[in-house]
Write an enzyme that holds these catalytic residues in place. Sequence first.
Site, short mmCIF file in Angstrom:
data_model
loop_
_atom_site.label_atom_id
_atom_site.label_comp_id
_atom_site.label_asym_id
_atom_site.label_seq_id
_atom_site.Cartn_x
_atom_site.Cartn_y
_atom_site.Cartn_z
N GLY A 11 0.84 -1.21 0.00
CA GLY A 11 0.00 0.00 0.00
C GLY A 11 0.86 1.24 0.00
O GLY A 11 0.50 2.29 0.54
N ALA A 12 2.02 1.13 -0.65
CA ALA A 12 3.05 2.18 -0.53
C ALA A 12 2.64 3.50 -1.19
O ALA A 12 3.21 4.55 -0.87
CB ALA A 12 4.36 1.68 -1.13
N GLN A 15 -1.87 6.95 1.69
CA GLN A 15 -1.60 8.07 2.62
C GLN A 15 -0.51 7.74 3.62
O GLN A 15 0.40 8.53 3.85
CB GLN A 15 -2.83 8.28 3.49
CG GLN A 15 -4.01 8.93 2.99
CD GLN A 15 -4.70 9.45 4.25
OE1 GLN A 15 -4.45 10.58 4.64
NE2 GLN A 15 -5.51 8.62 4.89
N ILE A 16 -0.64 6.59 4.27
CA ILE A 16 0.35 6.25 5.30
C ILE A 16 1.71 6.04 4.64
O ILE A 16 2.74 6.51 5.12
CB ILE A 16 -0.08 5.00 6.10
CG1 ILE A 16 -1.36 5.32 6.89
CG2 ILE A 16 1.03 4.52 7.04
CD1 ILE A 16 -1.95 4.14 7.65
N ARG A 92 -12.67 1.12 4.61
CA ARG A 92 -14.09 0.82 4.85
C ARG A 92 -14.94 1.78 4.03
O ARG A 92 -14.82 3.00 4.16
CB ARG A 92 -14.34 1.02 6.35
CG ARG A 92 -15.67 0.53 6.84
CD ARG A 92 -15.49 0.25 8.32
NE ARG A 92 -16.74 0.29 9.03
CZ ARG A 92 -16.82 0.02 10.33
NH1 ARG A 92 -15.75 -0.26 11.01
NH2 ARG A 92 -17.96 0.04 10.94
N GLN A 112 -0.65 -12.67 0.85
CA GLN A 112 0.60 -12.03 1.28
C GLN A 112 1.34 -12.90 2.30
O GLN A 112 2.57 -12.96 2.30
CB GLN A 112 0.33 -10.62 1.80
CG GLN A 112 -0.13 -9.71 0.65
CD GLN A 112 -0.30 -8.25 1.04
OE1 GLN A 112 -0.16 -7.88 2.20
NE2 GLN A 112 -0.62 -7.42 0.06
N VAL A 129 -0.43 -3.25 9.62
CA VAL A 129 -1.05 -1.96 9.93
C VAL A 129 -2.47 -1.91 9.34
O VAL A 129 -3.40 -1.37 9.94
CB VAL A 129 -0.19 -0.80 9.36
CG1 VAL A 129 -0.87 0.55 9.55
CG2 VAL A 129 1.20 -0.80 10.00
N ASP A 159 -2.55 3.78 19.08
CA ASP A 159 -3.47 3.91 20.22
C ASP A 159 -2.68 4.21 21.50
O ASP A 159 -3.08 5.02 22.33
CB ASP A 159 -4.28 2.61 20.38
CG ASP A 159 -4.91 2.19 19.08
OD1 ASP A 159 -5.79 2.91 18.58
OD2 ASP A 159 -4.49 1.15 18.51
N HIS A 187 -7.45 -3.45 17.95
CA HIS A 187 -7.32 -2.08 17.44
C HIS A 187 -8.68 -1.70 16.84
O HIS A 187 -8.88 -1.74 15.63
CB HIS A 187 -6.22 -1.99 16.38
CG HIS A 187 -6.27 -0.69 15.63
ND1 HIS A 187 -5.97 0.52 16.21
CD2 HIS A 187 -6.62 -0.40 14.35
CE1 HIS A 187 -6.13 1.49 15.33
NE2 HIS A 187 -6.53 0.96 14.20
#
Length: 329
Positions: A11-12, A15-16, A92, A112, A129, A159, A187
């Site tokens: 997911g590179a 946003q993260i 989501r 994965q 993550v 958190d 989480h």
Amino acid sequence: MADVKRIAITGAAGQIGYSLLPRLAAGAVFGPETPVILQCLEIPPALGALGGVAMELMDCAFDLLEDIVISDDPRTAFAGADLALLVGSKPRGKGMERGDLIRENGPIFTGQGNALSEVAHPQCRVVVVGNPCNTNCLIALNNAPNLDPKNFSAMTRLDHNRALAQLAEKAGRHSSEVRNVTIWGNHSNTQYPDFHYATIDGKPATEVIADEAWLRDPFIKTVQERGKAIIEARGLSSAMSAANAAIAHSRLLFQGTPEGEWTSMAVVSDGSYGVPEGLVSSFPVRCPGDGSWEIVQDLSFNEWGKERFEITVNELIGERDMVKDLLPG
Ligand code: NAX
């Protein structure tokens, strides 16, 4: 200079990823003496954007960045990886229930897990993550027969950091003076942010903040609902703070937790605190600094805390039941 480390990031182009990649390239996990190769995975529609991110990384001319690999093939991205950060998953959507998200994202982590098992370094540490991160981690580790389940963990450090920040603000102190909060369980908004063993400048947080009503309600709710508050304010979910937490989580694994301190990390249960064996739950964890972790033992709950703890563990049991078909054996 130390040996080069290969870091895979899924997911590179998200946003993260955008906040995470420059810090990885600057040595935030393995330190200033260790060159890194960033091995980035995306789905085909996002490869163009990922190419742009790779151009920017080049343009940073980081001293420690040896190479950037971009691919839509997990076997390429995970090849020889020493650390794999599994960030990519579908967000989501509108009207989607948590259960739908679990079913939607679960299959990503079977594939994965398999690929990591086949091509990653045998000692690769895998940090999940992408949400629902506990259950995605459970799926990945159960589909990676060549890797030790203890080499997997899921991120609850965000958190944990949120809890440190709230306690610090209430006490009028700096967050660096707050230690040993614990995030128990999932989480999600059932998580139990436990303040009972936390200290502020070495004193019990419950003495420094002599306001049990605040600790039991606004504090816990603020930490549980912080992600939602950020979406409402920013129109986008937490990304900079999530990337920062992923760095902290990984650095603690490889550099160790300071003497007398612990972090929160979702890891595979050995039955500690009555959490069913094999479930991926957040615990207080100490890291010696070699990539391993151990669950801090002998903390106790009062009745009120036990109730909160059981709610979140029961949610994890429910999530595991939803993905039973994705767990071989
Ligand atoms: P984005 O939607 O910005 O980025 C996700 C990226 O993943 C996209 O670029 C997408 O193309 C990619 N992707 C989707 N499926 C993939 C696959 N099969 N293989 C590789 N890449 C794939 O989301 P972002 O804000 O970066 O968040 C990423 C994940 O982190 C989400 O699941 C999010 O819910 C989760 N979070 C977890 C947190 C935690 O504390 N554990 C906090 C922050 C964040 O909410």
